[in-house]
Design a protein around this motif. Structure first.
Motif, PDB file in Angstrom:
ATOM      1  N   UNK A 475      37.708  42.360  36.764  1.00 15.51           N
ATOM      2  CA  UNK A 475      38.607  43.505  36.978  1.00 15.51           C
ATOM      3  C   UNK A 475      39.050  43.527  38.443  1.00 15.51           C
ATOM      4  N   UNK A 476      40.328  43.240  38.702  1.00 20.15           N
ATOM      5  CA  UNK A 476      40.832  43.158  40.065  1.00 20.15           C
ATOM      6  C   UNK A 476      40.752  44.467  40.822  1.00 20.15           C
ATOM      7  N   UNK A 501      47.709  37.993  41.667  1.00 19.60           N
ATOM      8  CA  UNK A 501      48.677  37.818  42.750  1.00 19.60           C
ATOM      9  C   UNK A 501      49.692  38.940  42.793  1.00 19.60           C
ATOM     10  N   UNK A 502      50.174  39.378  41.642  1.00 20.90           N
ATOM     11  CA  UNK A 502      51.217  40.407  41.590  1.00 20.90           C
ATOM     12  C   UNK A 502      50.657  41.791  41.288  1.00 20.90           C
ATOM     13  N   UNK A 503      49.355  41.958  41.530  1.00 19.72           N
ATOM     14  CA  UNK A 503      48.714  43.241  41.209  1.00 19.72           C
ATOM     15  C   UNK A 503      49.166  44.332  42.171  1.00 19.72           C
ATOM     16  N   UNK A 523      45.055  34.426  36.197  1.00 22.48           N
ATOM     17  CA  UNK A 523      43.940  35.333  36.442  1.00 22.48           C
ATOM     18  C   UNK A 523      42.593  34.609  36.580  1.00 22.48           C
ATOM     19  N   UNK A 524      41.714  35.200  37.377  1.00 25.37           N
ATOM     20  CA  UNK A 524      40.366  34.656  37.552  1.00 25.37           C
ATOM     21  C   UNK A 524      39.625  34.616  36.217  1.00 25.37           C
ATOM     22  N   UNK A 564      45.074  23.718  39.711  1.00 25.82           N
ATOM     23  CA  UNK A 564      44.015  23.574  40.708  1.00 25.82           C
ATOM     24  C   UNK A 564      43.710  24.925  41.342  1.00 25.82           C
ATOM     25  N   UNK A 565      42.432  25.190  41.565  1.00 29.53           N
ATOM     26  CA  UNK A 565      41.995  26.422  42.217  1.00 29.53           C
ATOM     27  C   UNK A 565      41.098  26.068  43.404  1.00 29.53           C
TER      28      UNK A 565
END
Length: 633
Positions: A475-476, A501-503, A523-524, A564-565
């Motif tokens: 949960x961001x 990113x766009x949260x 998302x993570x 890639x992360x």
């Protein structure tokens, strides 16, 4: 009319010069007091002859008293009782035993080296037992040492100021009334301290309780002004009952207001912090402009040796004696010994004492003021300009602190924890999910099953001694709340939160020191699924000087495609979480995961490894994966 204009002009010049000095200090990363002293002297009678504080008459004494009251109240407001509790014995010893050591050590140095009469030697030592919170606080913000050391230095600076001021008044009374006995001196000391403590505790409690009530008819700005009036009221009442007891009263009032956790505390601290900066700026400019440079040079080398003895013999002796039996290591003790700059209370009280001694026909007032200012200049310049280098040499800067507290025992969180451990850094995982905690414990991670919002849990995890805080639940918004709470309560050197990113959560993050973790286009939660399903390759690569532009472009392309992360970056032996706006540099080592979409069954049939072996068992043998497409690997 002309006289009032002259006084107005003097105040305007002092304010303008003071703010200019603070701007220079912050721009050049040098303690502002250095520029305040230089500019003040330059504008005074021995410089350009623009500023003449003596034209303010008794107004100078009033300005000094009221601004010092604000400065000390703000100092008390910044003291956290929880932090003081952890270093209470050392701090108590520094304020009591340390004061005695400095008093006697400083007086002997002033008498034998500076050739001051015993009376003035003791008066000088009583003025320099204090350390300047207005100097130490900005210094610690620039140096950023570990929290335990910072708490001791800030606490000492604030608490010892009223003690030193009261002690100085008692010594002055003894000089002016030489027939006074020992009991009269002790009674005066206890009476001033007791009155200040009682008025400070009662007044602070009343202010705090009033602020906790919903005073909706008052605006936030007006509440700040009400508190300002209350501070000056407490100071005035205490001073009226017994002179020099007001300093203790305002410090205790600030501590009490902070301990009551009033709703407007943060705004109140910001307002008082701005007033304090203005007050310090004006006071130092005025007092420095009133200083006679000729009187400083007339002191001779004996006074320079006195200050050096105070810095390099008396201060270290005091610190090492007062910290016997504490948990401080020798590096922390050495840094505390090095940092003991004198500040505004010493300067202001010395200026007032010089006037009183002259009025009573006692010679030496100008010499006393001169050696106190010499002490301020030498301690601020020598210690202030070298503190950063000393802290780095002793490896006490918080930026260099290693280890991590990770909130979230999900698959990606555990993988990061193992990477930190593999690089020899301490890691503590926190999660409320029993099953997730068991999974983290199964791979030998240190786990606490509890909420990351609980301050005691974060303390148990050792957040104060670890360099990184990372909130990476699925949960961001929760992650951002966790990170902001940790930042407010503990100020870790590096604070990260994982959110999309766009949260909408990104906007408030930009207003704090919370960093958005990871350069991820997806998302993570999805990456957690990839790790759980074994659809990743774990690798690391070093960005070379040769071909750096191509590597960087290829890396960014893989990140944008969601293949890639980047997880961690290692630069100069420091392991850090990758930020969303991370800028790459040649020589850096990057740890990352690469999305491998092949199903588990296909991987097993082709001799590939399962997710658990790839992500867990073989962390000690991290495979170097080139920054190419998954197909080429």
């Amino acid at each position: 009319m002309e006289g009032s204009f002259t006084i107005t002009l003097q105040i305007v010049i002092a304010v303008f010069a003071g703010i200019t000095a603070q701007v220079l200090g912050e721009t050049l990363k040098i303690p502002g007091i250095v520029f305040l002293l230089l500019i003040g002297v330059a504008l005074g009678a021995d410089g350009l002859g623009i500023l003449y504080p003596d034209k303010l008459g008794m107004g100078l004494e009033v300005i000094v008293a009221l601004l010092v009251a604000i400065i000390l109240f703000e100092g008390g407001l910044n003291l956290e009782l929880r932090d003081l509790g952890r270093v209470s014995s050392s701090l108590r010893n520094l304020v009591t035993i340390g004061t005695g050591i400095t008093l006697f050590g400083g007086s002997m140095a002033a008498h034998w080296l500076g050739e001051f009469p015993w009376q003035l030697a003791f008066l000088y030592a009583s003025l320099v037992v204090v350390t300047g919170p207005t100097v130490i606080s900005p210094l610690l913000k620039q140096v950023a040492v570990d929290r335990q050391v910072a708490t001791i230095l800030e606490g000492e600076g604030v608490l010892i100021d009223p003690v030193g001021a009261i002690l100085a008044v008692v010594v002055l009374d003894t000089i002016l009334n030489s027939e006074a006995g020992v009991m009269e001196v002790l009674n005066g000391l206890l009476l001033r301290g007791g009155i200040g403590i009682i008025i400070g505790l009662v007044g602070g409690a009343i202010m705090g309780l009033l602020l906790k009530k919903p005073l909706n008819f008052l605006s936030e700005d007006l509440k700040n002004l009400v508190v300002l009036a209350g501070v000056w009221g407490l100071f005035g009442v205490s001073q009226m009952i017994r002179s020099e007891s007001g300093l203790m009263a305002v410090v205790l009032a600030g501590v009490v207001v902070r301990s009551l956790s009033v709703p407007e505390e943060r705004m109140l601290r910001r307002f008082k912090g701005q007033l304090t900066m203005l007050g310090v700026s004006v006071l130092f400019i005025l007092l420095a402009a009133d200083l006679s440079i000729a009187s400083v040079f007339a002191l001779g080398w004996g006074s320079v040796l006195t200050v050096l003895c105070l810095m390099f013999l008396v201060r270290p002796l005091s610190v090492f004696v007062c910290t016997i039996g504490s948990r401080l290591n020798w590096r922390q003790k050495l840094f505390i010994s090095w940092v003991g700059p004198k500040g505004i209370v010493s300067a202001s009280v010395a200026s007032l004492f010089a006037i009183l001694l002259t009025q009573r026909g006692i010679t030496g007032g100008d010499s006393l003021k001169a050696i106190v200012f010499l002490t301020i200049m030498m301690t601020v310049v020598i210690q202030g300009l070298t503190a950063r280098w000393v802290a780095r040499g002793l490896k006490l800067t918080s930026e260099g602190t290693t280890g991590a507290v990770i909130i979230g025992c999900n698959a990606l969180g555990c993988l990061l924890g193992e990477l930190f451990q593999q690089e020899g850094e301490s890691v503590v995982m926190i999660d409320t999910d029993p099953e997730a905690c068991e999974g983290a414990e199964a791979v030998n991670l240190n786990v606490i099953q509890s909420s990351g919002l609980d301050e005691s849990v974060l303390e148990e995890a050792g957040i104060e001694s670890l360099g990184t805080f990372l909130a990476m639940t699925n949960n961001g918004e929760v992650n951002l709340v966790l990170a902001q709470r940790a930042l407010e309560e503990f100020q870790p050197p590096r604070v990260f939160a994982a959110f999309p990113k766009n949260s909408k959560a990104r906007t408030p993050a930009n207003k704090t020191k919370v960093n958005q973790a990871f350069m991820s286009e997806i998302p993570i939660k999805v990456w957690n699924e990839y790790v759980d399903e074994g659809k990743i390759k774990l690798g690391h690569t070093v960005l070379r000087e040769e071909g750096f532009s191509f590597q960087q472009a290829h890396l960014q392309a893989l990140i944008r495609s969601g293949e890639l992360l980047p997880l961690l970056i290692k630069r100069q032996d420091s392991l850090q979480v990758v930020k969303a706006d991370q800028e790459w540099q040649p020589g850096e080592e990057i740890f990352y995961i690469l999305h491998d979409p092949r199903p588990k069954l296909l991987k097993r049939l082709s001799g590939g490894e399962t997710a658990s072996r790839l992500a867990i068992e073989r962390l000690a043998e991290v495979e170097e994966v080139s920054l190419a497409t998954p197909e080429s690997n």
